[in-house]
Write an enzyme that holds these catalytic residues in place. Sequence first.
Site, PDB file in Angstrom:
ATOM      1  N   ASP A  86       0.830  -1.192   0.000  1.00 46.95           N
ATOM      2  CA  ASP A  86       0.000   0.000   0.000  1.00 46.95           C
ATOM      3  C   ASP A  86       0.868   1.246   0.000  1.00 46.95           C
ATOM      4  O   ASP A  86       1.965   1.248   0.549  1.00 46.95           O
ATOM      5  CB  ASP A  86      -0.897  -0.004   1.247  1.00 46.95           C
ATOM      6  CG  ASP A  86      -2.129   0.864   1.081  1.00 46.95           C
ATOM      7  OD1 ASP A  86      -2.316   1.441  -0.009  1.00 46.95           O
ATOM      8  OD2 ASP A  86      -2.904   0.968   2.040  1.00 46.95           O
ATOM      9  N   HIS A 103      14.328  -5.074  -1.392  1.00 48.77           N
ATOM     10  CA  HIS A 103      13.666  -6.063  -0.551  1.00 48.77           C
ATOM     11  C   HIS A 103      14.658  -7.139  -0.141  1.00 48.77           C
ATOM     12  O   HIS A 103      15.389  -7.676  -0.963  1.00 48.77           O
ATOM     13  CB  HIS A 103      12.488  -6.704  -1.278  1.00 48.77           C
ATOM     14  CG  HIS A 103      11.478  -5.711  -1.725  1.00 48.77           C
ATOM     15  ND1 HIS A 103      10.583  -5.113  -0.869  1.00 48.77           N
ATOM     16  CD2 HIS A 103      11.266  -5.152  -2.928  1.00 48.77           C
ATOM     17  CE1 HIS A 103       9.847  -4.265  -1.539  1.00 48.77           C
ATOM     18  NE2 HIS A 103      10.247  -4.265  -2.786  1.00 48.77           N
ATOM     19  N   LEU A 184      11.365 -20.996  -3.452  1.00 51.80           N
ATOM     20  CA  LEU A 184      10.346 -20.110  -2.881  1.00 51.80           C
ATOM     21  C   LEU A 184       9.087 -20.212  -3.717  1.00 51.80           C
ATOM     22  O   LEU A 184       9.152 -20.315  -4.942  1.00 51.80           O
ATOM     23  CB  LEU A 184      10.831 -18.661  -2.882  1.00 51.80           C
ATOM     24  CG  LEU A 184       9.758 -17.654  -2.445  1.00 51.80           C
ATOM     25  CD1 LEU A 184       9.780 -17.471  -0.937  1.00 51.80           C
ATOM     26  CD2 LEU A 184       9.918 -16.301  -3.127  1.00 51.80           C
TER      27      LEU A 184
END
Length: 297
Positions: A86, A103, A184
């Site tokens: 967001d 990240h 992942l």
Amino acid sequence: MHSLRVPSPSEHLHSLARRLSVHAPPGARARGLYSSFVSTARLGRSFAAAAEAAPREGEWELGGAGGLPAGLRRDAMPRHVAVIMDGNARWARRRGLPAAAGHVAGWGVGVLTVFAFSSENWVRPKTEVQLLMGLFERVIKTELENFMREGVKICLIGDSLKLPKSLQKVFVDAEEMTKNNSRLQLIVAVSYSGKYDIVQACKTIAHKVKDGHLELEDISEGLIERELETSCSEYPCPDLLIRTSGELRLSNFMLWQLAYAELFFVPALWPDFGKAEFIEALLSYQQRQRRYGSRIS
């Protein structure tokens, strides 16, 4: 000493923009959407890449045991992290240009779910939606080779029938190509809502009862959970939910699956969410006692 390379946000964005032959679109919200999806694709790759043992020149040096930042314990890592991304439009309005956040993750995290586009987002202006659908398609195509190299398995959840046919095919092809990857699992929630997920699960069960394949007495929480779209994962329920931008709500995201998740809200807007914020979320998670309704003496 393990390490992780995280190029600068501008390096990430401009490199990907060149490969896509697309420039960041005009308008604050459009710039935010551009940043959001570029960040989404890269986030999954970064989670997977963090598990690599061999350091490369120019990479971040990570302290602590086993290459983890100081204070983090590998045995206490969440298996499934979900993110509500967001703050893209607000970030773009403040900065006036797109950028992608750095990240850092992968230290034992096996599943990452990102809320990329909600069922409610279809009410946004048509040009904005068309723009985002086109970016989804181009970025997935471009990043697919990288997902394969990094061992990322792609799974789409949401009402895919509402997506453009070309985008449906891109996701189907990506799921098929990456189905054997195991480093992942990246679950991308597109045209998704928690209420939608529960309703579609109930409809599936109702049809099975109607057709005589199930008895009413067979319906249980476990059965419903198996019919939710997150059943594509070995760990369908997130251990940790992260929401950026300071908003303190779930926004109709994974309402069933988040029943016992630990919630972490961070003021940073999504494109500014980086290594420090992620480590803060993990540290907060590891300091909590997960009781699941029981009393710990």
